[in-house]
Design a protein around this motif. Structure first.
Motif, PDB file in Angstrom:
ATOM      1  N   ARG A 263       0.459  -1.039   0.178  1.00  0.00           N
ATOM      2  CA  ARG A 263      -0.326   0.159   0.102  1.00  0.00           C
ATOM      3  C   ARG A 263       0.955   1.346  -0.188  1.00  0.00           C
ATOM      4  N   ALA A 264       0.432   2.199  -0.744  1.00  0.00           N
ATOM      5  CA  ALA A 264       1.155   3.665  -0.690  1.00  0.00           C
ATOM      6  C   ALA A 264       0.974   5.014  -0.931  1.00  0.00           C
ATOM      7  N   LEU A 265       0.382   5.859  -0.373  1.00  0.00           N
ATOM      8  CA  LEU A 265       0.028   7.121  -1.132  1.00  0.00           C
ATOM      9  C   LEU A 265       0.627   7.497  -2.078  1.00  0.00           C
ATOM     10  N   ARG A 266       1.647   7.668  -3.002  1.00  0.00           N
ATOM     11  CA  ARG A 266       2.700   8.009  -3.908  1.00  0.00           C
ATOM     12  C   ARG A 266       2.938   6.771  -4.678  1.00  0.00           C
ATOM     13  N   THR A 267       2.338   7.751  -5.938  1.00  0.00           N
ATOM     14  CA  THR A 267       2.625   6.271  -7.513  1.00  0.00           C
ATOM     15  C   THR A 267       4.131   6.290  -7.282  1.00  0.00           C
ATOM     16  N   GLU A 268       5.334   7.557  -6.841  1.00  0.00           N
ATOM     17  CA  GLU A 268       6.662   7.101  -6.693  1.00  0.00           C
ATOM     18  C   GLU A 268       7.140   5.985  -5.866  1.00  0.00           C
ATOM     19  N   THR A 269       6.049   6.260  -4.669  1.00  0.00           N
ATOM     20  CA  THR A 269       6.583   5.080  -3.564  1.00  0.00           C
ATOM     21  C   THR A 269       6.203   3.730  -4.115  1.00  0.00           C
ATOM     22  N   GLN A 270       5.121   3.404  -5.231  1.00  0.00           N
ATOM     23  CA  GLN A 270       4.788   2.073  -5.482  1.00  0.00           C
ATOM     24  C   GLN A 270       5.779   1.882  -6.184  1.00  0.00           C
ATOM     25  N   GLN A 271       6.079   2.197  -7.337  1.00  0.00           N
ATOM     26  CA  GLN A 271       6.554   2.014  -8.429  1.00  0.00           C
ATOM     27  C   GLN A 271       8.451   1.174  -7.337  1.00  0.00           C
ATOM     28  N   MET A 272       8.542   1.998  -6.366  1.00  0.00           N
ATOM     29  CA  MET A 272       9.802   1.779  -5.882  1.00  0.00           C
ATOM     30  C   MET A 272      10.015   0.492  -5.258  1.00  0.00           C
ATOM     31  N   PHE A 273       8.684   0.238  -4.876  1.00  0.00           N
ATOM     32  CA  PHE A 273       8.366  -1.242  -4.456  1.00  0.00           C
ATOM     33  C   PHE A 273       8.196  -2.270  -5.759  1.00  0.00           C
ATOM     34  N   ILE A 274       7.507  -2.016  -6.274  1.00  0.00           N
ATOM     35  CA  ILE A 274       7.596  -2.700  -7.458  1.00  0.00           C
ATOM     36  C   ILE A 274       9.093  -3.099  -7.880  1.00  0.00           C
ATOM     37  N   GLU A 275       9.738  -2.381  -8.486  1.00  0.00           N
ATOM     38  CA  GLU A 275      11.093  -3.020  -8.238  1.00  0.00           C
ATOM     39  C   GLU A 275      11.798  -3.357  -7.641  1.00  0.00           C
ATOM     40  N   GLY A 276      11.936  -2.894  -6.034  1.00  0.00           N
ATOM     41  CA  GLY A 276      12.378  -3.334  -5.436  1.00  0.00           C
ATOM     42  C   GLY A 276      12.169  -4.873  -4.905  1.00  0.00           C
ATOM     43  N   MET A 277      11.101  -5.319  -4.620  1.00  0.00           N
ATOM     44  CA  MET A 277      10.692  -6.421  -4.246  1.00  0.00           C
ATOM     45  C   MET A 277      11.238  -7.482  -5.653  1.00  0.00           C
ATOM     46  N   GLN A 278      11.112  -7.445  -6.858  1.00  0.00           N
ATOM     47  CA  GLN A 278      11.860  -8.051  -8.149  1.00  0.00           C
ATOM     48  C   GLN A 278      13.224  -8.299  -7.483  1.00  0.00           C
ATOM     49  N   ARG A 279      13.701  -6.950  -7.190  1.00  0.00           N
ATOM     50  CA  ARG A 279      14.942  -7.291  -7.111  1.00  0.00           C
ATOM     51  C   ARG A 279      15.505  -7.885  -5.623  1.00  0.00           C
ATOM     52  N   ILE A 280      14.883  -7.822  -5.001  1.00  0.00           N
ATOM     53  CA  ILE A 280      15.522  -8.847  -3.455  1.00  0.00           C
ATOM     54  C   ILE A 280      14.852 -10.008  -3.322  1.00  0.00           C
ATOM     55  N   SER A 281      13.858  -9.833  -4.549  1.00  0.00           N
ATOM     56  CA  SER A 281      13.444 -11.735  -4.352  1.00  0.00           C
ATOM     57  C   SER A 281      14.021 -12.742  -5.154  1.00  0.00           C
ATOM     58  N   GLU A 282      14.396 -11.982  -6.875  1.00  0.00           N
ATOM     59  CA  GLU A 282      15.745 -12.404  -7.409  1.00  0.00           C
ATOM     60  C   GLU A 282      16.879 -12.908  -7.079  1.00  0.00           C
ATOM     61  N   HIS A 283      17.861 -11.905  -6.478  1.00  0.00           N
ATOM     62  CA  HIS A 283      18.762 -11.769  -6.310  1.00  0.00           C
ATOM     63  C   HIS A 283      18.913 -12.638  -4.458  1.00  0.00           C
ATOM     64  N   VAL A 284      18.460 -12.575  -3.973  1.00  0.00           N
ATOM     65  CA  VAL A 284      17.961 -13.293  -2.252  1.00  0.00           C
ATOM     66  C   VAL A 284      18.291 -14.833  -2.732  1.00  0.00           C
ATOM     67  N   ALA A 285      17.322 -15.535  -4.061  1.00  0.00           N
ATOM     68  CA  ALA A 285      17.030 -16.346  -3.922  1.00  0.00           C
ATOM     69  C   ALA A 285      18.426 -17.261  -5.277  1.00  0.00           C
ATOM     70  N   ALA A 286      19.016 -16.177  -5.830  1.00  0.00           N
ATOM     71  CA  ALA A 286      20.626 -16.645  -6.193  1.00  0.00           C
ATOM     72  C   ALA A 286      21.194 -16.458  -5.488  1.00  0.00           C
ATOM     73  N   ALA A 287      21.299 -16.261  -4.510  1.00  0.00           N
ATOM     74  CA  ALA A 287      22.628 -16.045  -3.230  1.00  0.00           C
ATOM     75  C   ALA A 287      22.614 -17.631  -2.843  1.00  0.00           C
ATOM     76  N   HIS A 288      21.382 -18.031  -3.075  1.00  0.00           N
ATOM     77  CA  HIS A 288      21.178 -19.444  -2.238  1.00  0.00           C
ATOM     78  C   HIS A 288      20.709 -21.047  -3.062  1.00  0.00           C
ATOM     79  N   LEU A 289      21.360 -20.600  -4.386  1.00  0.00           N
ATOM     80  CA  LEU A 289      21.306 -21.394  -6.022  1.00  0.00           C
ATOM     81  C   LEU A 289      20.058 -21.340  -6.032  1.00  0.00           C
ATOM     82  N   CYS A 290      19.333 -20.906  -5.524  1.00  0.00           N
ATOM     83  CA  CYS A 290      17.305 -20.792  -6.098  1.00  0.00           C
ATOM     84  C   CYS A 290      16.994 -20.276  -7.306  1.00  0.00           C
TER      85      CYS A 290
END
Length: 402
Positions: A263-290
């Motif tokens: 949930r966010a009140l600003r479009t810019e904040t929402q976009q930051m979350f979209i990019e951040g969630m994708q980055r974190i999920s992909e890289h944390v998984a890759a760090a564990h060979l998943c």
């Protein structure tokens, strides 16, 4: 200013109607009985009823003096939502839900009945200069019913200068009302993160790529998007509400899935979350060979009130409940509303009507299995909508906007 009609003679029938809706709740896009009841009530007032917009939506128009469907004059829309939630009710009163696993835990039964009360008053004394469109919307709870009605031509068939809505609000004392200029509710996104590993025997974890601890690590790191990537003066929420994986305790599964909302009140904040969630999920998984698969699901935009309409709504609230009971600059909430789609298309405003419990009584929040709409708001809300419609159509058509 003309006096408005009295709702008092109609309160008994409105109470009965609201309790009937509460006892027979229907989920999003299943509001067939509800739609039938609403349509029958409106037809009994002599109104022409339109069905099928957004699948189960209902629209009726009340034309003032000298106006008709062919010559509607100036017009406004008032929207009420009709759907219930997949919640098992815990209340024991006589009008408790008779549909197991389904409940009006958000007060939409009250919203619908308040607007029917207003329809009664407006139809009883249609001495206003224009047309009032009554919009009974399905599927607010996650189904984007507002968008569905718009896609079926809502505002083309029923043009509106402005559109308004109210939501009952348990954190606000009964008898009070609130609105604000700008965002009053947040945007919402839903997401799923699928962590792909390699399963095997629980006693031999070294031969597997266990997705469960990887999913747990991702959940922990997602929280930094709020605590470390969001401006402390901004507002945002990231909640993981569901994690699924595995079958029994002695098998490491191949996959784990994370489900949540942002949930966010600003479009810019929402976009930051979209990019951040994708980055974190992909890289944390890759760090564990998943491998992680990030899936973004449709949500609702911010419910952002237009300045002129919000100030107008606040003025009507002051007239209806008094200056001391009107909050014209209430803080926004991080809940979401599909009325935001309507406000992207038409100027308007969304406000709150206090649903707080009686003094000294315990209260519960929205979506709680013990929730119930405050019946004192039936008359209060009907009078407010009647007054708002009349006051809007009393304004000069070319009134300056800001």
């Amino acid at each position: 200013m003309r006096s408005t009609p009295d709702i008092t003679p109609h309160l008994g029938s409105l109470l009965k109607f609201r309790h009937d809706l509460h006892a027979h709740p229907e989920l999003r896009y299943e509001e067939h009985r509800t739609g039938d009841k609403v349509a029958a009530y409106l037809q009994a007032l002599g109104l022409q009823v339109h069905r099928g917009l957004g699948r189960t939506g209902v629209v009726a128009s009340i034309h003032g003096r000298g106006h008709s469907a062919a010559n509607p004059g100036r017009s406004l829309g008032i929207r009420a939502d009709m759907d219930a939630l997949p919640v098992t009710e815990l209340n024991a009163f006589g009008h408790a839900s008779q549909n197991p696993g389904c409940m009006h835990a958000c007060g939409h039964d009250g919203h619908t009945t308040m607007l029917l009360g207003a329809a009664t008053l407006l139809a009883q004394q249609p001495d206003f200069d224009g047309t009032v469109h009554l919009i009974f919307q399905p599927a607010e709870e996650g189904g984007a019913g507002a968008k569905a009605m718009m896609e079926d031509g809502l505002f083309e068939r029923f043009p509106c200068e402005a559109v308004f809505a109210l939501h009952n609000w348990p954190a606000l004392p009964a008898g009070e009302m609130a609105v604000r200029v700008g965002p009053i509710m947040a945007s919402t996104l839903r997401f799923e993160i699928r962590v792909h590993g390699k399963g095997g025997h629980a006693a031999m974890p070294h031969t597997t790529l266990d997705p469960i601890p990887v999913a747990c690590a991702i959940v922990g790191q997602l929280q930094t998007l709020v605590s470390r990537s969001t401006d402390p003066l901004d507002s945002a929420v990231l909640t993981v509400g569901k994690i699924t994986s595995g079958t029994v305790e002695n098998i490491i599964p191949d996959e784990a899935s994370i489900f949540g909302t942002v949930r966010a009140l600003r479009t810019e904040t929402q976009q930051m979350f979209i990019e951040g969630m994708q980055r974190i999920s992909e890289h944390v998984a890759a760090a564990h060979l998943c491998r992680a698969e990030f899936i973004l699901k449709p949500g609702y935009p911010n419910t952002t009130n237009h300045a002129h309409e919000a100030r107008f709504m606040a003025d009507v609230m002051r007239e209806a409940v008094g200056e001391d009971r009107t909050h014209a600059d209430i803080l926004p909430a991080m809940t979401a509303e599909d009325f935001g789609f309507m406000l992207e298309a038409v100027p308007g405003a969304y406000g709150w009507i206090g649903n707080g419990p009686a003094t000294g009584q315990p209260g519960v929040g929205l979506h709680n299995p013990g929730y119930d709409f405050n019946d004192d708001n039936l008359g209060r809300g009907a009078r407010f909508w009647d007054l708002l419609a009349r006051r809007w159509l009393e304004q000069p058509a070319n009134q300056a906007r800001d």
